[in-house]
Design an enzyme around this catalytic site. Structure first.
Site, mmCIF file in Angstrom:
data_model
loop_
_atom_site.group_PDB
_atom_site.id
_atom_site.type_symbol
_atom_site.label_atom_id
_atom_site.label_comp_id
_atom_site.label_asym_id
_atom_site.label_seq_id
_atom_site.Cartn_x
_atom_site.Cartn_y
_atom_site.Cartn_z
ATOM 1 N N LYS A 20 0.843 -1.217 0.000
ATOM 2 C CA LYS A 20 0.000 0.000 0.000
ATOM 3 C C LYS A 20 0.866 1.251 0.000
ATOM 4 O O LYS A 20 0.609 2.194 -0.751
ATOM 5 C CB LYS A 20 -0.892 -0.008 1.241
ATOM 6 C CG LYS A 20 -1.549 1.334 1.535
ATOM 7 C CD LYS A 20 -2.420 1.294 2.759
ATOM 8 C CE LYS A 20 -1.725 1.450 4.073
ATOM 9 N NZ LYS A 20 -1.337 2.812 4.464
ATOM 10 N N ASN A 21 1.908 1.252 0.831
ATOM 11 C CA ASN A 21 2.666 2.487 1.004
ATOM 12 C C ASN A 21 3.640 2.759 -0.142
ATOM 13 O O ASN A 21 4.309 3.796 -0.163
ATOM 14 C CB ASN A 21 3.360 2.503 2.371
ATOM 15 C CG ASN A 21 2.335 2.635 3.490
ATOM 16 O OD1 ASN A 21 1.171 2.960 3.240
ATOM 17 N ND2 ASN A 21 2.743 2.370 4.722
ATOM 18 N N ARG A 54 -4.473 9.443 4.591
ATOM 19 C CA ARG A 54 -3.239 10.198 4.726
ATOM 20 C C ARG A 54 -2.568 10.343 3.355
ATOM 21 O O ARG A 54 -1.867 11.307 3.063
ATOM 22 C CB ARG A 54 -2.304 9.451 5.685
ATOM 23 C CG ARG A 54 -0.932 10.043 5.852
ATOM 24 C CD ARG A 54 -0.955 11.323 6.649
ATOM 25 N NE ARG A 54 0.381 11.848 6.874
ATOM 26 C CZ ARG A 54 0.624 12.979 7.518
ATOM 27 N NH1 ARG A 54 -0.372 13.684 8.007
ATOM 28 N NH2 ARG A 54 1.848 13.408 7.684
ATOM 29 N N CYS A 84 -5.261 7.122 9.550
ATOM 30 C CA CYS A 84 -5.398 6.514 10.874
ATOM 31 C C CYS A 84 -5.163 7.570 11.951
ATOM 32 O O CYS A 84 -4.270 8.404 11.824
ATOM 33 C CB CYS A 84 -4.369 5.396 11.043
ATOM 34 S SG CYS A 84 -4.820 3.899 10.173
ATOM 35 N N ARG A 86 -0.522 14.359 13.132
ATOM 36 C CA ARG A 86 0.295 14.008 11.955
ATOM 37 C C ARG A 86 0.476 15.260 11.109
ATOM 38 O O ARG A 86 -0.154 15.427 10.066
ATOM 39 C CB ARG A 86 -0.375 12.871 11.170
ATOM 40 C CG ARG A 86 -0.459 11.594 11.995
ATOM 41 C CD ARG A 86 -1.110 10.461 11.249
ATOM 42 N NE ARG A 86 -0.240 9.856 10.253
ATOM 43 C CZ ARG A 86 -0.588 8.799 9.527
ATOM 44 N NH1 ARG A 86 -1.772 8.238 9.675
ATOM 45 N NH2 ARG A 86 0.255 8.299 8.644
ATOM 46 N N PRO A 87 1.349 16.164 11.578
ATOM 47 C CA PRO A 87 1.532 17.429 10.851
ATOM 48 C C PRO A 87 2.153 17.205 9.477
ATOM 49 O O PRO A 87 2.691 16.122 9.202
ATOM 50 C CB PRO A 87 2.482 18.216 11.755
ATOM 51 C CG PRO A 87 3.137 17.227 12.643
ATOM 52 C CD PRO A 87 2.244 16.028 12.738
ATOM 53 N N ASP A 118 4.245 19.762 8.265
ATOM 54 C CA ASP A 118 5.146 20.923 8.201
ATOM 55 C C ASP A 118 6.404 20.660 7.375
ATOM 56 O O ASP A 118 6.921 21.559 6.716
ATOM 57 C CB ASP A 118 5.534 21.361 9.623
ATOM 58 C CG ASP A 118 6.251 20.256 10.382
ATOM 59 O OD1 ASP A 118 5.622 19.211 10.624
ATOM 60 O OD2 ASP A 118 7.451 20.417 10.696
ATOM 61 N N ASP A 177 4.560 0.278 12.119
ATOM 62 C CA ASP A 177 3.355 -0.439 11.684
ATOM 63 C C ASP A 177 3.323 -1.882 12.185
ATOM 64 O O ASP A 177 2.270 -2.525 12.156
ATOM 65 C CB ASP A 177 3.254 -0.432 10.149
ATOM 66 C CG ASP A 177 3.048 0.979 9.614
ATOM 67 O OD1 ASP A 177 2.546 1.825 10.371
ATOM 68 O OD2 ASP A 177 3.403 1.224 8.457
ATOM 69 N N ARG A 214 -8.302 -0.688 4.371
ATOM 70 C CA ARG A 214 -7.404 0.324 3.805
ATOM 71 C C ARG A 214 -6.055 -0.289 3.470
ATOM 72 O O ARG A 214 -5.350 0.207 2.586
ATOM 73 C CB ARG A 214 -7.231 1.486 4.789
ATOM 74 C CG ARG A 214 -8.551 2.201 5.029
ATOM 75 C CD ARG A 214 -8.429 3.460 5.820
ATOM 76 N NE ARG A 214 -7.159 4.062 5.617
ATOM 77 C CZ ARG A 214 -6.420 4.578 6.589
ATOM 78 N NH1 ARG A 214 -6.850 4.547 7.820
ATOM 79 N NH2 ARG A 214 -5.276 5.122 6.314
HETATM 80 C C1 EPZ Z 1 3.899 6.627 6.385
HETATM 81 O O1 EPZ Z 1 3.154 7.644 7.032
HETATM 82 C C2 EPZ Z 1 2.956 5.467 6.231
HETATM 83 N N1 EPZ Z 1 1.774 5.884 5.485
HETATM 84 C C3 EPZ Z 1 2.543 4.934 7.603
HETATM 85 O O2 EPZ Z 1 1.798 3.762 7.392
HETATM 86 C C4 EPZ Z 1 3.779 4.590 8.420
HETATM 87 O O3 EPZ Z 1 3.367 4.257 9.728
HETATM 88 C C5 EPZ Z 1 4.723 5.791 8.478
HETATM 89 O O4 EPZ Z 1 5.036 6.245 7.131
HETATM 90 C C6 EPZ Z 1 6.028 5.503 9.188
HETATM 91 O O5 EPZ Z 1 6.698 4.435 8.544
HETATM 92 C C7 EPZ Z 1 1.793 6.003 4.183
HETATM 93 O O6 EPZ Z 1 2.797 5.785 3.525
HETATM 94 C C8 EPZ Z 1 0.523 6.392 3.518
HETATM 95 P P1 EPZ Z 1 5.983 9.940 8.477
HETATM 96 P P2 EPZ Z 1 3.667 9.127 7.059
HETATM 97 O O7 EPZ Z 1 5.826 11.211 7.739
HETATM 98 O O8 EPZ Z 1 4.349 9.445 5.789
HETATM 99 C C9 EPZ Z 1 6.078 13.239 11.919
HETATM 100 C C10 EPZ Z 1 0.023 2.221 7.742
HETATM 101 O O9 EPZ Z 1 -0.566 1.656 8.690
HETATM 102 N N2 EPZ Z 1 5.945 14.248 10.853
HETATM 103 O O10 EPZ Z 1 7.243 9.158 8.296
HETATM 104 O O11 EPZ Z 1 2.558 9.967 7.522
HETATM 105 C C11 EPZ Z 1 4.807 12.415 12.083
HETATM 106 O O12 EPZ Z 1 3.863 13.092 12.872
HETATM 107 C C12 EPZ Z 1 0.469 3.672 7.885
HETATM 108 O O13 EPZ Z 1 0.246 1.699 6.653
HETATM 109 C C13 EPZ Z 1 6.020 15.584 11.177
HETATM 110 O O14 EPZ Z 1 6.168 15.963 12.348
HETATM 111 O O15 EPZ Z 1 4.749 8.999 8.217
HETATM 112 C C14 EPZ Z 1 5.330 11.158 12.708
HETATM 113 O O16 EPZ Z 1 5.486 11.326 14.099
HETATM 114 C C15 EPZ Z 1 0.057 4.358 9.123
HETATM 115 N N3 EPZ Z 1 5.896 16.503 10.163
HETATM 116 C C16 EPZ Z 1 6.713 11.000 12.086
HETATM 117 O O17 EPZ Z 1 7.035 12.280 11.545
HETATM 118 C C17 EPZ Z 1 5.722 16.130 8.872
HETATM 119 O O18 EPZ Z 1 5.632 17.015 7.991
HETATM 120 C C18 EPZ Z 1 6.795 9.978 10.963
HETATM 121 O O19 EPZ Z 1 5.787 10.254 10.013
HETATM 122 C C19 EPZ Z 1 5.646 14.767 8.560
HETATM 123 C C20 EPZ Z 1 5.764 13.836 9.570
#
Ligand code: EPZ
Length: 437
Positions: free
Chosen positions: A22-23, A91, A115, A120-121, A123, A309, A401
């Protein structure tokens, strides 16, 4: 509302192949907007997040066509207005920021859903795009991005290795003017997979899968397109492995990359499962009459650490294991909403913010529980495989999903487990005397 009915106590056996990740699929669908020629994604599972992505693509003017397992993505003229219902559905809508900005010059996007794992900012996505020249207006509910002229290559350091932000900036950089260096980039396998797709379409990218990615931009659309088979889903592979650890038995997971879930397989081995991994498959066995060892102290992190995950899946494995365990999720504040369901099945668990404590040694029993999110929901289904009696996981759509049909996958391995249509909320309101089972 659907429910999954599970009767515990069956040992698992057989072979199973995980679907495409999916990702990987979600960013690849968005990245197809950057290609001047047609693209084809092969073997795309029928996930609700994929359906939402196809709806989003259509809403902005693209014309994706599903042909069996494949999705054809012809080039199209697109607009930058993302309907709120589609942005809020997942997301993955955030992956459209960069492609729509490149394509139409303006993007108006309500904030992405997904989810509820805590805040989940976005920024880092916005800081990187701003450094590339995008003008950004934010409100509490939406973000508007504009560019005048092409995005500019930059040397940008991500404040943390966000998977989503790395993908956003990779896509933007591929079509920017000049060279971009992304430092502190996420290294998850899905990043290298998206880079491989973009390279087929003509992008110049080096270092994807490492913390420093260098991109030479094409200053406009990528000249090509391409046919791409996305990576196998490492989290689905981990889910099947965890199912055997919970229920007992022996299975082989084929057509996967065991190296992509190495920390999870190590964890299962330490807990007492037999794991034999080759380059493209692994088998896992557990004697159902011998308890697993608990005493685990797991901490999730960005790749190559223990994947967030897989944390709820590990928790499902540890509920019955001998000894106390602890899991800390470093990425999300609310990863363990599934603890309530585990407790209803008789587990000794305590969730507090990012931490989950597991007493171990539980004798699980059937219960009616609710999937709080995608992986938490899958973990509840796994725990129920070990429970006495027939229970249900109520699901408002989280599990589909990320898994086309998780109960059918587990049933193919011998579990007694199926989706059951349940009464709609409307029916319940108008006919309160009817009892849901
Ligand atoms: C991806 O989410 C995956 N989703 C998630 O899979 C997965 O858990 C995650 O990566 C971590 O491996 C998709 O690919 C659609 P991140 P993503 O940006 O991109 C913080 C599943 O069950 N952050 O790496 O949203 C954030 O809050 C899902 O398949 C900021 O602060 O994850 C988090 O604490 C759920 N600012 C951390 O970084 C930002 O601009 C990691 O988030 C972006 C992220």
């Amino acid at each position: 509302m659907e429910r999954i009915r599970i009767t515990g106590g069956r040992v698992l056996a057989g072979n199973i192949r995980p679907a495409a990740a999916k990702n990987s699929v979600l960013p690849l669908l968005a990245a197809s907007l950057l290609c001047a020629k047609p693209c084809v994604l092969r073997g795309v599972p029928r996930l609700s997040d994929v359906d939402a992505s196809l709806a989003l693509l259509r809403a902005v003017g693209a014309n994706p066509v599903r042909r069996g397992p494949d999705i054809l993505l012809p080039p199209a003229t697109v607009c930058g207005q993302v309907p709120p219902a589609l942005a809020g559905a997942m997301r993955g809508s955030v992956f459209y920021l960069a492609p729509l900005l490149v394509r139409s010059g303006t993007v108006e996007m309500p904030l992405p859903g997904g989810c509820r794992l805590g805040p989940r900012p976005i920024d880092i996505h916005l800081a990187g795009l701003s450094a590339m020249g995008a003008q950004i207006t934010e409100s509490d509910t939406a973000v508007i991005l504009r560019r005048e002229g092409p995005l500019q290559g930059v040397d940008f350091t991500l404040r943390l290795p966000s998977v989503g932000a790395t993908l956003t900036l990779l896509m933007a950089a591929a079509c920017a003017r000049g060279e971009t260096v992304l430092r502190g980039a996420a290294c998850e396998p899905e990043i290298a997979d998206t880079a491989a797709f973009l390279r087929k379409a003509g992008a110049c990218i080096e270092g994807a899968g490492t913390p420093v990615i260098r991109v030479r931009g094409t200053e406009g659309l990528l000249p090509g397109g391409g046919v791409h088979l996305p990576l196998p889903d490492r989290i689905a592979a981990a889910t099947y492995a965890a199912a055997v650890a919970v229920a007992g038995g022996r299975i082989t997971v084929t057509h996967c990359r065991p190296g992509h879930l190495a920390p999870f397989l190590r964890f299962l081995r330490t807990a007492g499962c037999e794991v034999a991994a080759g380059p493209e498959s692994f088998s896992i066995a557990r004697d159902p009459d011998t308890p697993l060892w608990g005493g685990a102290d797991l901490r999730t992190g960005a790749w190559p650490d223990f994947a967030t995950d897989t944390a709820p899946l590990a928790a499902a494995v540890l509920l019955q294991a001998k000894g106390e365990s602890h899991i800390h999720d470093a990425l999300f504040q609310n990863r363990f909403a599934c603890a309530e369901g585990f407790a209803a099945m008789g587990a000794d668990v305590r969730a507090e913010g990012r931490d989950l404590w597991i007493g171990g040694g539980a004798e699980l029993h059937a219960a009616r529980v609710t999937a709080p999110d995608l992986r938490g929901g899958a973990a509840l289904v796994l725990a129920a495989l070990a429970g006495r009696g027939t229970g249900s996981v109520m699901d408002s759509g989280h599990i589909r999903r990320g898994y086309e049909d998780l109960p059918a996958d587990l049933a193919a391995l011998g579990a007694r487990c199926t989706y059951v249509k349940t009464l709609s909320d409307a029916t319940i309101k108008t006919a309160p005397a009817v009892q849901m089972r």
